[in-house]
Design a protein around this motif. Structure first.
Motif, short mmCIF file in Angstrom:
data_model
loop_
_atom_site.label_atom_id
_atom_site.label_comp_id
_atom_site.label_asym_id
_atom_site.label_seq_id
_atom_site.Cartn_x
_atom_site.Cartn_y
_atom_site.Cartn_z
N ASN A 94 -1.05 -6.06 9.27
CA ASN A 94 -2.31 -5.81 10.22
C ASN A 94 -2.22 -4.74 11.16
N ALA A 128 -3.52 7.07 -3.43
CA ALA A 128 -2.99 6.00 -2.91
C ALA A 128 -2.92 4.91 -4.17
N TYR A 134 1.19 11.68 0.79
CA TYR A 134 0.52 12.56 1.78
C TYR A 134 0.87 13.92 1.53
N GLY A 139 -1.15 -1.19 10.11
CA GLY A 139 -1.16 -0.23 9.29
C GLY A 139 -0.14 0.81 9.28
N LYS A 140 1.09 0.43 9.98
CA LYS A 140 2.07 1.19 10.22
C LYS A 140 2.55 1.71 8.92
N LEU A 141 2.85 3.23 8.97
CA LEU A 141 3.14 3.74 7.52
C LEU A 141 4.59 4.21 7.97
N LYS A 196 -2.51 5.19 -10.99
CA LYS A 196 -3.59 5.76 -10.74
C LYS A 196 -3.74 7.02 -10.82
N TYR A 232 0.03 -4.48 4.34
CA TYR A 232 -1.50 -4.87 4.63
C TYR A 232 -1.50 -6.12 5.68
N TYR A 274 0.89 -1.06 -0.08
CA TYR A 274 0.01 -0.02 0.02
C TYR A 274 0.87 1.26 -0.03
N LEU A 305 -4.36 12.44 3.30
CA LEU A 305 -3.93 11.69 2.08
C LEU A 305 -4.35 12.29 0.87
N ARG A 333 -2.15 0.51 -4.79
CA ARG A 333 -1.77 -0.81 -4.44
C ARG A 333 -1.11 -1.38 -5.67
N SER A 374 3.33 0.65 3.27
CA SER A 374 2.71 0.10 4.30
C SER A 374 2.50 -1.61 4.04
#
Lengths: 114, 117
Positions: free
Chosen positions: A98, A49, A36, A100-102, A57, A95, A32, A46, A51, A93
């Motif tokens: 689990n 973003a 920002y 969510g640490k950026l 994108k 996923y 991910y 944000l 994936r 990050s």
């Protein structure tokens, strides 16, 4: 392994020009990749973003290009405006972790000249 | 639009003192975070919190730091004995439940500037 490297540190662009900020990562578990935007005295917000299952994108004037094999991704700001002047952080990050640490890049200060 | 709020906006404290930074995450969010940003540097992860316990913490988050969700709305970061190097902007963030195959957004608060003298 946990680092995200961002360049350039600062960028000056004329109004209407294209701003390009690049990031590179090493950890292949990252899945991910957000960008920002931070204005002085404010928290990061944000912008866009991606994936890793897509290579590009686009949202309005903002586009993320993603190169999974090179482990690089970049932000393109088309038709840059003075209101885009801010600090931009790429992040990554995992996923699967689990939590969510950026992990943030070092940041790029963008100045768009009128 | 819902937002993360933080208080105070600026805290000045003397070295060795305890400080508590407060955050009110977005009400239906389940994941809570603290990050810090030393002036002119990148944003650094401190800790994540889920289901009333720490889910991950960084090397920075040593025994001097603790987090708590004392009620259904507040999320706090405590630094027991502040050092000069703790001077930074501290950001609280929150996010919704992860959805497989989807992106998730962390919403950041405006930050608390901590100055340790």
């Amino acid at each position: 392994q946990q680092q995200v490297k961002q360049s350039p540190q600062s960028l000056i662009v004329q109004k209407g020009g294209i701003s390009i900020i690049n990031c590179a990562y090493e950890n292949t578990a990252f899945d991910y990749f957000p960008w920002y935007q931070q204005f002085p005295g404010k928290g990061p917000a944000l912008l866009i973003a991606i994936r890793p299952d897509v290579s590009e994108k686009k949202e309005g004037r903002f586009t993320i290009s993603f190169n999974k094999s090179a482990k690089q991704f970049s932000l393109h700001i088309m038709d840059s405006q003075p209101g885009d002047s801010a600090t931009y952080f790429c992040a990554a990050s995992s996923y699967s972790s689990n939590t969510g640490k950026l992990i943030f890049g070092q940041g790029t200060t963008l100045q768009v000249k009128p | 639009e819902p937002e993360v709020t933080q208080t105070p906006s600026h805290q000045v404290t003397q070295m060795g003192q305890e400080v508590i930074l407060r955050c009110v995450p977005i009400s239906n969010h389940l994941y809570f975070y603290w990050y810090r940003q030393i002036l002119g540097q990148k944003v650094e992860f401190l800790v994540s919190f889920y289901n009333n316990e720490i889910s991950e913490k960084s090397e920075i988050f040593d025994d001097q730091f603790s987090v708590e969700r004392p009620d259904g709305s507040n999320f706090t970061l405590k630094i027991r004995s502040t050092k000069l190097e703790d001077s930074a902007m501290y950001f609280c963030a929150s996010s919704d439940e992860f959805v497989a195959g989807d992106s998730y957004e962390q919403y950041f608060g405006p930050g608390t500037r901590l100055t340790v003298t």
